[in-house]
Design an enzyme around this catalytic site. Structure first.
Site, PDB file in Angstrom:
ATOM      1  CB  CYS A  84      -0.833   0.215   1.809  1.00 32.70           C
ATOM      2  SG  CYS A  84      -1.959  -1.316   1.273  1.00 32.70           S
ATOM      3  CG  HIS A  94      -3.414   3.272   2.261  1.00 33.90           C
ATOM      4  ND1 HIS A  94      -4.029   2.870   1.087  1.00 33.90           N
ATOM      5  CD2 HIS A  94      -3.307   1.924   3.047  1.00 33.90           C
ATOM      6  CE1 HIS A  94      -3.904   1.651   1.260  1.00 33.90           C
ATOM      7  NE2 HIS A  94      -3.700   0.739   2.438  1.00 33.90           N
ATOM      8  CG  ASN A 142      -6.673  -1.358   1.936  1.00 37.68           C
ATOM      9  OD1 ASN A 142      -5.901  -1.023   0.920  1.00 37.68           O
ATOM     10  ND2 ASN A 142      -5.871  -1.333   2.664  1.00 37.68           N
TER      11      ASN A 142
HETATM   12  N1  ACO Z   1     -17.417  -9.790   9.796  1.00 36.74           N
HETATM   13  C1  ACO Z   1     -17.726 -10.137  11.515  1.00 36.74           C
HETATM   14  N2  ACO Z   1     -16.936 -10.905  11.963  1.00 36.74           N
HETATM   15  C2  ACO Z   1     -15.749 -10.042  12.270  1.00 36.74           C
HETATM   16  C3  ACO Z   1     -15.486  -9.356  10.285  1.00 36.74           C
HETATM   17  C4  ACO Z   1     -16.352  -9.498   9.832  1.00 36.74           C
HETATM   18  N3  ACO Z   1     -16.117  -9.382   8.297  1.00 36.74           N
HETATM   19  N4  ACO Z   1     -13.845 -10.370  10.448  1.00 36.74           N
HETATM   20  C5  ACO Z   1     -14.002 -10.651  12.168  1.00 36.74           C
HETATM   21  N5  ACO Z   1     -14.719 -10.709  13.044  1.00 36.74           N
HETATM   22  C6  ACO Z   1     -14.530 -10.580  13.934  1.00 36.74           C
HETATM   23  C7  ACO Z   1     -13.720 -11.782  14.671  1.00 36.74           C
HETATM   24  O1  ACO Z   1     -14.193 -13.049  13.564  1.00 36.74           O
HETATM   25  C8  ACO Z   1     -13.359 -11.548  16.108  1.00 36.74           C
HETATM   26  O2  ACO Z   1     -14.301 -12.404  16.328  1.00 36.74           O
HETATM   27  P1  ACO Z   1     -13.658 -13.229  17.772  1.00 36.74           P
HETATM   28  O3  ACO Z   1     -13.688 -11.363  19.086  1.00 36.74           O
HETATM   29  O4  ACO Z   1     -15.228 -13.809  18.303  1.00 36.74           O
HETATM   30  O5  ACO Z   1     -13.044 -13.479  17.933  1.00 36.74           O
HETATM   31  C9  ACO Z   1     -13.809 -10.270  16.063  1.00 36.74           C
HETATM   32  O6  ACO Z   1     -14.769  -9.158  14.613  1.00 36.74           O
HETATM   33  C10 ACO Z   1     -12.749  -9.073  16.466  1.00 36.74           C
HETATM   34  O7  ACO Z   1     -11.880  -9.589  14.793  1.00 36.74           O
HETATM   35  P2  ACO Z   1     -10.552  -8.470  14.973  1.00 36.74           P
HETATM   36  O8  ACO Z   1      -9.705  -8.765  14.208  1.00 36.74           O
HETATM   37  O9  ACO Z   1      -9.674  -8.370  16.731  1.00 36.74           O
HETATM   38  O10 ACO Z   1     -11.208  -6.788  14.231  1.00 36.74           O
HETATM   39  P3  ACO Z   1     -10.325  -5.933  14.661  1.00 36.74           P
HETATM   40  O11 ACO Z   1     -11.323  -4.047  15.775  1.00 36.74           O
HETATM   41  O12 ACO Z   1      -9.185  -5.428  15.037  1.00 36.74           O
HETATM   42  O13 ACO Z   1     -11.104  -5.143  12.586  1.00 36.74           O
HETATM   43  C11 ACO Z   1     -10.206  -5.004  10.494  1.00 36.74           C
HETATM   44  C12 ACO Z   1     -10.142  -5.328  12.007  1.00 36.74           C
HETATM   45  C13 ACO Z   1     -10.782  -4.282  10.487  1.00 36.74           C
HETATM   46  C14 ACO Z   1      -8.822  -5.650  10.077  1.00 36.74           C
HETATM   47  C15 ACO Z   1      -8.823  -4.106  11.321  1.00 36.74           C
HETATM   48  O14 ACO Z   1      -7.924  -4.608  12.966  1.00 36.74           O
HETATM   49  C16 ACO Z   1      -8.515  -3.428  10.474  1.00 36.74           C
HETATM   50  O15 ACO Z   1      -8.250  -2.401   9.702  1.00 36.74           O
HETATM   51  N6  ACO Z   1      -6.569  -3.187  10.515  1.00 36.74           N
HETATM   52  C17 ACO Z   1      -5.663  -2.877   9.905  1.00 36.74           C
HETATM   53  C18 ACO Z   1      -5.716  -3.509   8.640  1.00 36.74           C
HETATM   54  C19 ACO Z   1      -5.131  -2.513   7.405  1.00 36.74           C
HETATM   55  O16 ACO Z   1      -4.511  -1.579   7.375  1.00 36.74           O
HETATM   56  N7  ACO Z   1      -4.119  -3.365   6.471  1.00 36.74           N
HETATM   57  C20 ACO Z   1      -3.978  -3.071   5.347  1.00 36.74           C
HETATM   58  C21 ACO Z   1      -2.865  -2.680   4.739  1.00 36.74           C
HETATM   59  S1  ACO Z   1      -2.772  -2.668   3.782  1.00 36.74           S
HETATM   60  C22 ACO Z   1      -1.491  -3.128   2.349  1.00 36.74           C
HETATM   61  O17 ACO Z   1      -0.303  -3.464   2.747  1.00 36.74           O
HETATM   62  C23 ACO Z   1      -2.668  -3.864   1.970  1.00 36.74           C
END
Ligand code: ACO
Length: 332
Positions: free
Chosen positions: A115, A255, A285
């Site tokens: 990214c 980003h 994204n």
């Molecule tokens: N729908 C419903 N529930 C979900 C989903 C979904 N789509 N995805 C995960 N969950 C659940 C999980 O299973 C978890 O359940 P549990 O507590 O029973 O285990 C709960 O939601 C919380 O999951 P987390 O992963 O802790 O959720 P978080 O609040 O951290 O959000 C997210 C996840 C949106 C991915 C966030 O961590 C994030 O945006 N991180 C940064 C990612 C990023 O920037 N990535 C790109 C880098 S750029 C590149 O190089 C391509």
């Protein structure tokens, strides 16, 4: 000695017209519109058509950019494509776009910094221009992330979309002058976001297919923790390099990984929310394309005024990050 300066003089972008909404995703995996919007800010994303690839989208964005510039493709000296979803491991997507454009004089190569790729490519273009090696460089970010997303994995499939953006970087003239930039990486965290299969470490086999290693794997929470801290450090360094203060930044173009990351950076930067470019709701994204898509929308809407300072901020797999300060000079 005359000092050469690199400017982004023209832009173009391309988004496929096929839309994947949160309601569509609810039918594919166990998720909800409420979860996706509250955790990410995303409502829909664009998905490339069957038979539409990263090179095609990059070509469309580049064609628009050159039409806006009224420049013949043969005048382009170099094409740099930032992508993590190249058409092939080789030849480069840049070479494929060179052919589609008919830019036969141009050298061409890809940059892979996930990214952060658009900023890595822009920094490289600035260096080529200011060292006097080239005069006209096309920088393209293009991604078909839908080709590496596992639509059985709810924790990643809701996040990503497809699209492309291109800009023409030239010596002198008017436009967005590239005043300062900073790039960084931390290879210790390479496991946090990775496409495990298909490289020489895990060539495609029945085993890798069974493990779904041809799809990206992400530790979202792990990435989140590093993202804000690294981008904040990078931002401070680049603003200082540009001899500016946070208060002098008129626009933040981050980003688009997650609205919560963007909001957190907005607070730390102290910039008014109305001056922060957000496309995450519409496009999700789009990795190396997202900053270019945001910039192109700003130009289309004529938002940037003479003397405005823009701060671009990126973070991605690697881990990689980067920031860049642009100043609008000679706006019409
Ligand atoms: N729908 C419903 N529930 C979900 C989903 C979904 N789509 N995805 C995960 N969950 C659940 C999980 O299973 C978890 O359940 P549990 O507590 O029973 O285990 C709960 O939601 C919380 O999951 P987390 O992963 O802790 O959720 P978080 O609040 O951290 O959000 C997210 C996840 C949106 C991915 C966030 O961590 C994030 O945006 N991180 C940064 C990612 C990023 O920037 N990535 C790109 C880098 S750029 C590149 O190089 C391509």
């Amino acid at each position: 000695m005359v000092t050469r300066r690199a400017y982004i003089t023209h832009m173009g972008s391309y988004l496929p017209n096929r839309i994947l909404t949160n309601a569509d995703l609810e039918k594919i995996v166990d998720t909800s519109d409420e979860w996706i919007v509250s955790r990410t800010g995303m409502r829909e994303r664009r998905i490339a058509h069957e038979g539409e690839f990263t090179s095609d989208m990059g070509y469309q964005a580049a064609k628009k950019c050159l039409e806006n510039a009224q420049i013949d493709p043969n005048e382009v000296d170099l094409i740099i494509v930032a992508t993590i979803t190249p058409d092939y491991l080789f030849p480069s997507t840049a070479c494929m776009i060179q052919e589609l454009l008919g830019a036969s004089r141009a050298a061409a190569f890809d940059i892979q910094a996930a990214c952060s790729g658009f900023l890595y490519a822009l920094g490289t273009a600035k260096s080529f221009i200011e060292s006097g090696i080239y005069n006209k460089i096309l920088v393209i970010g293009s991604e078909k992330l839908s080709s590496i997303v596992d639509y059985e994995d709810r924790s990643t499939c809701v996040l990503f979309g497809d699209g492309a953006a291109a800009c023409l970087v030239q010596e002198g003239g008017s436009g967005l002058r590239i005043d300062a930039f900073e790039l960084g990486a931390d290879g210790h965290q390479n496991h946090l976001l990775i496409l495990p299969g298909g490289g020489c470490r895990k060539p495609t086999s029945l085993e890798t297919l069974k493990n779904r290693d041809h799809f990206l794997k992400m530790d979202g929470r792990g990435i989140f923790k590093h993202a804000v801290r690294r981008m904040e450090q990078s931002m401070v360094e680049t603003i200082e390099k540009a001899n500016l203060t946070c208060e002098e930044i008129d626009w933040l173009v981050p980003h688009q990984a997650n609205i919560r990351i963007i909001d957190s950076l907005t607070k730390r930067c102290g910039i008014d929310d109305s001056k922060v470019i957000k496309t995450v709701e519409k496009y999700g994204n789009t990795s190396a394309s997202s900053i270019g898509i945001g910039l192109d929308e700003m130009i289309e809407k004529n938002l940037i005024k003479e003397g405005d300072n823009l701060l671009l901020l990126a973070f991605g797999a690697g881990l990689t990050w980067g920031s860049m300060v642009l100043k609008m000079v000679g706006a019409k």
